[in-house]
Write an enzyme that holds these catalytic residues in place. Structure first.
Site, PDB file in Angstrom:
ATOM      1  N   ASN A 199       0.850  -1.195   0.000  1.00  0.00           N
ATOM      2  CA  ASN A 199       0.000   0.000   0.000  1.00  0.00           C
ATOM      3  C   ASN A 199       0.879   1.236   0.000  1.00  0.00           C
ATOM      4  O   ASN A 199       1.861   1.302   0.746  1.00  0.00           O
ATOM      5  CB  ASN A 199      -0.887   0.012   1.240  1.00  0.00           C
ATOM      6  CG  ASN A 199      -1.549   1.363   1.469  1.00  0.00           C
ATOM      7  OD1 ASN A 199      -2.506   1.721   0.797  1.00  0.00           O
ATOM      8  ND2 ASN A 199      -1.014   2.147   2.409  1.00  0.00           N
ATOM      9  N   GLU A 200       0.539   2.199  -0.839  1.00  0.00           N
ATOM     10  CA  GLU A 200       1.251   3.482  -0.891  1.00  0.00           C
ATOM     11  C   GLU A 200       2.759   3.277  -0.817  1.00  0.00           C
ATOM     12  O   GLU A 200       3.451   3.827   0.047  1.00  0.00           O
ATOM     13  CB  GLU A 200       0.762   4.427   0.217  1.00  0.00           C
ATOM     14  CG  GLU A 200      -0.657   4.901  -0.012  1.00  0.00           C
ATOM     15  CD  GLU A 200      -1.107   6.016   0.922  1.00  0.00           C
ATOM     16  OE1 GLU A 200      -0.308   6.449   1.777  1.00  0.00           O
ATOM     17  OE2 GLU A 200      -2.255   6.455   0.785  1.00  0.00           O
ATOM     18  N   TYR A 267      -7.379  12.283  -1.791  1.00  0.00           N
ATOM     19  CA  TYR A 267      -8.223  12.840  -0.739  1.00  0.00           C
ATOM     20  C   TYR A 267      -8.570  14.289  -1.066  1.00  0.00           C
ATOM     21  O   TYR A 267      -7.731  15.055  -1.540  1.00  0.00           O
ATOM     22  CB  TYR A 267      -7.505  12.778   0.611  1.00  0.00           C
ATOM     23  CG  TYR A 267      -7.426  11.389   1.187  1.00  0.00           C
ATOM     24  CD1 TYR A 267      -8.483  10.847   1.909  1.00  0.00           C
ATOM     25  CD2 TYR A 267      -6.294  10.607   0.994  1.00  0.00           C
ATOM     26  CE1 TYR A 267      -8.412   9.570   2.445  1.00  0.00           C
ATOM     27  CE2 TYR A 267      -6.217   9.319   1.514  1.00  0.00           C
ATOM     28  CZ  TYR A 267      -7.281   8.806   2.237  1.00  0.00           C
ATOM     29  OH  TYR A 267      -7.218   7.543   2.751  1.00  0.00           O
ATOM     30  N   GLU A 324      -8.610   4.398  -2.092  1.00  0.00           N
ATOM     31  CA  GLU A 324      -8.713   5.366  -0.992  1.00  0.00           C
ATOM     32  C   GLU A 324      -9.162   6.691  -1.586  1.00  0.00           C
ATOM     33  O   GLU A 324      -8.477   7.250  -2.448  1.00  0.00           O
ATOM     34  CB  GLU A 324      -7.398   5.546  -0.229  1.00  0.00           C
ATOM     35  CG  GLU A 324      -7.034   4.395   0.682  1.00  0.00           C
ATOM     36  CD  GLU A 324      -5.829   4.679   1.567  1.00  0.00           C
ATOM     37  OE1 GLU A 324      -5.651   5.850   1.979  1.00  0.00           O
ATOM     38  OE2 GLU A 324      -5.074   3.734   1.845  1.00  0.00           O
TER      39      GLU A 324
END
Length: 521
Positions: A199-200, A267, A324
């Site tokens: 992840n990331e 985001y 996300e």
């Protein structure tokens, strides 16, 4: 234009306009639905959720333990599970997030009293007792009727550890790990719909370059052999950086290596200042429009990454997984540092709807997303405090959009769609999406971003007439209207209907609203 008979909506719209000082003049927008031209299916997985070991997102918000006085089923809160089931949650991503790359799966199996205590160094430095592990997670998704998206530990784990976890979850027969799973209470293999390899990787997952991660992905994926039809997700880029999608779509393949998608994170916030990202409540109109403008950057980000995918994967074998997304503001005053707890307002409901409409427009590539997060963290569906629970405006938008799960998208054209402007920022006033739901109904979603003016939308259904429309509208008098434990229904959908004349509908969208209707053909 025809008139619409809906006393409840008319009163609500009048109240909203009076509260905002709006004039009676309404924007007129034309919407044409090409119902006879089916497009790609909008995968139900576009409506996925994310539950990370972060703050009270799991512990307290979802998991209270089997001995809690809060009603629960094997430790999972009955009230929260019931609320989430009403959303037909198709997918839950776990255990992270940044937490995934420090999570060692063997810590979370066996008797809970014997599990080791760790420190959650990513999120608040709090103790992690591993009460929620593999078996508990799959119990949750089974209670929800959802599928599982598991993220493996590429950051601090090993190839062997990840390979053994996949075997533990999915193996059948006499495998020692399958027998261990059976001794721990689950003889049958689990279904892992998606498995993320890290992840990331560009940040908390190891500060790698795309080249480094592609090499690591090929190495790890070589040794992962799930027994079922698990789809593998490579950890991709974020924001306006397309280099990860560009490089990975060319280099994550190898002998015996499978890849089904590349992830992406974005985001939404109004922008940073010296104090952070600004508050979730108490904001002015400049923060309202800036947030909606920032969230609509998702369209450009997806388009830019899809262009890279189309160049290297014209067969569209790779999905673009926005696993996300959501709003990120300053943490709620008085909340614990690192818990990312924030209030959820009508503005967040519009953010969710705008993103859904964008995802639908790219349904051929965007075949899975997961909002951050399910409970108490960032743009949550549900907020809890002890035994109390309240549903958020975002929750209500997710529920309104349920008919779009596995629906067949149909083209929508907007004409005379004006800008909504404040200061030097402007955005489209109306956003729209349409689809043919699994039960055959034609469903239409509309967003009015203007916080002051009603929008009159004239809808023409190409290839067929329209007799009317019924559904729901979500709006409120204040831009930052939100639900609290004392006022849990301050922001909630109310019925909405419209009649047609000569096969055309007129829908009166209140200021700052989301409307979802089934069109009667």
């Amino acid at each position: 234009m025809t008139s619409m008979k809906n006393t409840t909506l008319s009163v609500l719209a009048a109240c909203v306009m009076a509260a905002s000082g709006a004039t009676a003049a309404a924007v007129e927008v034309g919407v044409t639905i090409d119902a006879a031209k089916p497009g790609p299916v909008i995968s139900k997985y576009v409506y996925g959720q994310f539950a990370e070991h972060l703050g009270t997102g799991i512990y307290g918000g979802l998991w209270v333990g089997p001995d809690s006085t809060i009603p629960n089923t094997r430790g999972w809160r009955n009230d929260v599970v019931a609320a989430l089931k009403a959303l037909h949650v198709p997918l839950v991503r776990w255990p992270g997030g940044c937490f995934a790359d420090q999570y060692h799966w063997r810590d979370g199996i066996g008797p809970r009293a014997r599990r080791p205590m760790r420190i959650n160094t990513h999120w608040g430095g709090v103790d992690e007792d591993n009460a929620v592990g593999t078996h508990e997670f799959f119990d949750l998704v089974e209670q929800l009727g959802a599928d599982a998206y598991v993220n493996g530990n590429l950051g601090t784990g090993t190839v062997q550890e990840m390979a053994e976890w996949v075997e533990y979850m999915t193996a059948n027969g006499a495998s020692s790990l399958a027998r261990l799973r059976a001794r721990n209470g689950h003889p049958a293999p689990y279904k892992v719909a998606f498995f993320g390899i890290g992840n990331e990787a560009w940040g908390c997952g190891g500060n790698m370059r795309p080249e480094q991660y592609a090499d690591a992905y090929r190495r790890y994926a070589t040794f992962l052999h799930p027994a079922g039809d698990t789809q593998f997700i490579a950890a991709g880029g974020h924001d306006d950086d397309t280099s990860w999608t560009d490089y990975l779509s060319q280099h994550i393949y190898g002998w015996g290596v499978r890849a089904h998608g590349i992830s992406f994170h974005y985001y939404t916030s109004p922008g940073a200042d010296k104090n952070g990202k600004y508050g979730a409540t108490g904001f002015d109109e400049s923060r309202w429009i800036e947030t909606l403008k920032q969230t609509q950057r998702m369209e450009g980000f997806i388009a830019a990454n899809v262009a890279k995918l189309d160049a290297h994967d014209p067969q569209k074998t790779l999905m673009f997984a926005v696993d996300e997304w959501g709003t990120w503001y300053d943490a709620e005053e008085g909340s614990k540092s690192g818990f990312l707890q924030q209030q959820n307002t009508l503005r967040d409901g519009l953010v969710a709807a705008l993103n859904f409409n964008i995802f639908h427009a790219h349904a051929d590539r965007v075949r899975m997303t997961s909002i951050a997060q399910m409970v108490n963290v960032l743009q949550a569906m549900v907020r809890t405090d002890g035994a109390r629970m309240v549903l958020t405006p975002t929750y209500h938008v997710f529920r309104m959009y349920v008919p779009f799960q596995d629906a067949v998208s149909v083209p929508v054209r907007l004409a005379n769609n004006p800008s909504y402007a404040f200061g030097d920022v402007d955005i489209p006033a109306v956003s729209a999406s349409a689809a043919r739901s699994k039960d055959g109904k034609l469903v239409l979603a509309l967003v009015n971003t203007n916080p002051h003016e009603q929008a009159d939308v004239t809808v023409a259904v190409g290839g067929a007439g329209a007799r009317g429309a019924t559904g729901a509208v979500l709006t409120a008098a204040a831009m930052d209207a939100h639900n609290t434990f004392a006022t849990p229904a301050a922001v909630a959908p109310v019925p909405f209907d419209a009649k047609a004349s000569d096969g055309r509908l007129v829908l009166h969208l209140p200021a700052k609203s989301v409307v979802v209707v089934a069109v009667q053909e």
